[in-house]
Write a protein that holds these residues in place. Structure first.
Motif, short mmCIF file in Angstrom:
data_model
loop_
_atom_site.label_atom_id
_atom_site.label_comp_id
_atom_site.label_asym_id
_atom_site.label_seq_id
_atom_site.Cartn_x
_atom_site.Cartn_y
_atom_site.Cartn_z
N VAL A 92 -4.02 -2.43 -13.58
CA VAL A 92 -4.37 -1.43 -12.58
C VAL A 92 -3.73 -1.85 -11.27
CG1 VAL A 92 -6.26 -0.29 -11.34
CG2 VAL A 92 -6.59 -1.00 -13.72
N ARG A 93 -3.20 -0.87 -10.53
CA ARG A 93 -2.50 -1.19 -9.28
C ARG A 93 -3.51 -1.49 -8.18
NH1 ARG A 93 2.76 -0.32 -9.43
NH2 ARG A 93 2.95 -0.06 -7.17
N ARG A 94 -4.17 -2.63 -8.34
CA ARG A 94 -5.20 -3.04 -7.39
C ARG A 94 -5.24 -4.55 -7.34
NH1 ARG A 94 -10.33 -4.57 -8.14
NH2 ARG A 94 -10.30 -3.87 -10.32
N ALA A 95 -5.56 -5.08 -6.15
CA ALA A 95 -5.71 -6.52 -5.98
C ALA A 95 -6.72 -6.79 -4.88
CB ALA A 95 -4.37 -7.18 -5.64
N ASP A 96 -7.43 -7.89 -5.04
CA ASP A 96 -8.41 -8.32 -4.03
C ASP A 96 -7.93 -9.62 -3.40
OD1 ASP A 96 -10.13 -6.17 -4.58
OD2 ASP A 96 -11.00 -7.24 -6.28
N LEU A 151 0.83 -11.07 -4.83
CA LEU A 151 0.80 -9.61 -4.84
C LEU A 151 1.99 -9.04 -5.61
CD1 LEU A 151 -0.36 -8.93 -1.18
CD2 LEU A 151 -1.70 -8.73 -3.27
N THR A 152 3.14 -9.71 -5.52
CA THR A 152 4.30 -9.26 -6.28
C THR A 152 4.04 -9.38 -7.78
OG1 THR A 152 5.82 -9.92 -4.51
CG2 THR A 152 6.75 -9.65 -6.70
N ASN A 153 3.46 -10.49 -8.20
CA ASN A 153 3.13 -10.66 -9.61
C ASN A 153 2.08 -9.66 -10.05
OD1 ASN A 153 4.92 -12.77 -9.96
ND2 ASN A 153 3.41 -14.36 -9.54
N ALA A 154 1.12 -9.35 -9.17
CA ALA A 154 0.13 -8.34 -9.50
C ALA A 154 0.78 -6.98 -9.72
CB ALA A 154 -0.92 -8.26 -8.38
N GLY A 155 1.78 -6.69 -8.88
CA GLY A 155 2.49 -5.43 -9.07
C GLY A 155 3.25 -5.35 -10.37
N LYS A 156 3.69 -6.52 -10.88
CA LYS A 156 4.47 -6.55 -12.12
C LYS A 156 3.58 -6.52 -13.35
CE LYS A 156 8.37 -9.20 -10.24
NZ LYS A 156 9.11 -10.49 -10.32
N ARG A 205 0.82 -1.21 0.00
CA ARG A 205 0.00 0.00 0.00
C ARG A 205 0.85 1.25 0.00
NH1 ARG A 205 -3.92 -2.84 4.46
NH2 ARG A 205 -5.49 -3.68 2.98
N THR A 206 1.97 1.19 0.70
CA THR A 206 2.89 2.33 0.69
C THR A 206 3.40 2.61 -0.72
OG1 THR A 206 3.56 1.84 2.95
CG2 THR A 206 5.02 3.26 1.66
N ALA A 207 3.52 1.55 -1.52
CA ALA A 207 4.00 1.70 -2.90
C ALA A 207 2.88 2.13 -3.84
CB ALA A 207 4.58 0.38 -3.38
N GLY A 208 1.69 2.49 -3.30
CA GLY A 208 0.60 2.96 -4.13
C GLY A 208 -0.32 1.89 -4.64
N PHE A 209 -0.30 0.73 -4.01
CA PHE A 209 -1.13 -0.39 -4.43
C PHE A 209 -2.39 -0.43 -3.55
CE2 PHE A 209 -0.23 -3.60 -7.54
CZ PHE A 209 -1.21 -4.56 -7.34
N THR A 210 -3.55 -0.57 -4.21
CA THR A 210 -4.80 -0.69 -3.47
C THR A 210 -5.14 -2.16 -3.27
OG1 THR A 210 -5.62 1.38 -4.42
CG2 THR A 210 -7.25 -0.13 -3.47
#
Length: 367
Positions: free
Chosen positions: A292-296, A283-288, A250-255
């Motif tokens: 959209v910078r979001r994950a559930d 979550l790491t793969n989602a960031g890559k 979240r600090t890295a701008g990920f919701t």
């Protein structure tokens, strides 16, 4: 052209300029050298023939044809010693025979030895060059073999060390846990009727477990080095560290939206670590790869398992079956804990990772 291809003399002095026929022969011999690396034997025949014909085109002597010498040298570097010296002998005979009739001293003139000397030098130098290249190639080959042998020996030593440590761990765990289990059974049996003896059994459990911990600490210490980074000595992470993990993203701008259902139950050992690694890698793969910078994140507790679902928007091209190292690592950890995992692209352009992790570690295999 004369300076490049022939050295011509008559009675010890340079002769008149070459005739047209001589230039044709010289040109053919020089042009043939262009193919000497591909057809060394054929080029040698052509250049030697041209060199032998030169004295027949005019009343002067051609003591040595440079094109033939170059061809013989090349032949010696590319073919076997037997082929090179056979060709050299025939070339020396042909070149010498072509000039004998023009020598002032006839067949006994020392100048007749000049072609043979040049031919011998060309063959010898070429043979030495070929031997040197063969020696260097052999040295390089041996160096490569030695390097491969060192790498193989190093891998073999690592494998043997891993087997030895695994055997030590197995012996330590199997022996002491067996004792603890037996002593616990005795304590449970004597707890009501003979509490004093039950306390003695519990004391034995304490001593045995302490010895097991000491031996495990000593064995695991073999795997650590003095220069290991500090983070490698930190405790193994688990679901208790999930909030810290999410805060980092979240600090890295990920919701990140987290949903929990069911009655939370603790995980132990490899199950706890497997669940944490699934969430971390997903979550790491989602960031890559997410569009959209979001994950559930969904955590669902049942009576025996924890079901983890991580979804994120992804590009339709990301539809592989998950053969990356990250998913391989997650699958190995989850399966080692007795669970299962799947991952793939859904029809709604979302990438989903689903994992089922037992709330307790998988029972150890029989040793």
């Amino acid at each position: 052209m004369i300076m490049i291809c022939t050295v011509s003399y008559q009675n010890g002095h340079a002769t008149r300029p070459p005739t047209g026929a001589q230039l044709i022969l010289i040109f053919h011999g020089a042009a043939a050298l262009l193919l000497r690396l591909r057809y060394p034997l054929a080029v040698t025949v052509v250049t030697v023939a041209a060199g032998a014909l030169l004295p027949l085109t005019a009343h002067h002597l051609v003591l040595i044809d440079v094109a033939a010498i170059v061809a013989l040298y090349t032949l010696s570097t590319l073919r076997s010693r037997r082929v090179a010296w056979t060709a050299g002998t025939l070339a020396a005979v042909a070149l010498t025979a072509a000039i004998v009739s023009w020598q002032p001293g006839g067949i006994f003139d020392l100048a007749n030895l000049v072609p043979a000397n040049y031919v011998a030098i060309a063959i010898a130098v070429g043979d030495a060059s070929r031997n040197r290249r063969a020696l260097l190639a052999e040295i390089r080959h041996r160096a490569v073999l030695a390097e491969r042998s060192r790498d193989q020996q190093a891998r073999e030593r690592v494998r043997e060390e891993r087997i030895r440590i695994a055997r030590d761990l197995h012996d330590v765990v199997a022996h002491h846990i067996t004792l603890v289990n037996a002593q616990a059974g005795v304590a449970h049996h004597l707890m009501t009727a003979h509490p004093e003896k039950a306390r003695e059994a519990l004391s034995g459990i304490r001593d045995t477990s302490r010895a097991a911990l000491d031996e495990l600490r000593a064995t695991v210490g073999l795997l650590r080095q003095d220069d290991d980074p500090e983070q490698s000595r930190q405790p193994t992470p688990g679901l208790a560290d999930l909030d810290t993990l999410l805060d980092g993203f979240r600090t890295a701008g990920f919701t990140i939206q987290v949903t929990r259902t069911g009655d939370p139950a603790p995980l132990f050992g490899i199950s706890d670590l497997a669940a944490y690694r699934v969430l971390q890698e997903s979550l790491t793969n989602a960031g890559k790869h997410a569009t959209v910078r979001r994950a559930d994140v969904s955590l669902s507790y049942t009576g025996t398992d924890l079901h983890i679902v991580v979804t994120n928007p992804a590009h339709p091209a990301h539809h592989g079956d998950g053969t990356g190292h990250g998913l391989v690592g997650m699958r190995e950890r989850v399966e080692a804990a007795g669970g299962s995992i799947t991952a793939g692209m859904g029809p709604d352009s979302t990438y989903t990772v689903y994992a089922r992790v037992p709330l307790h570690s998988a029972p150890p295999a029989e040793g």
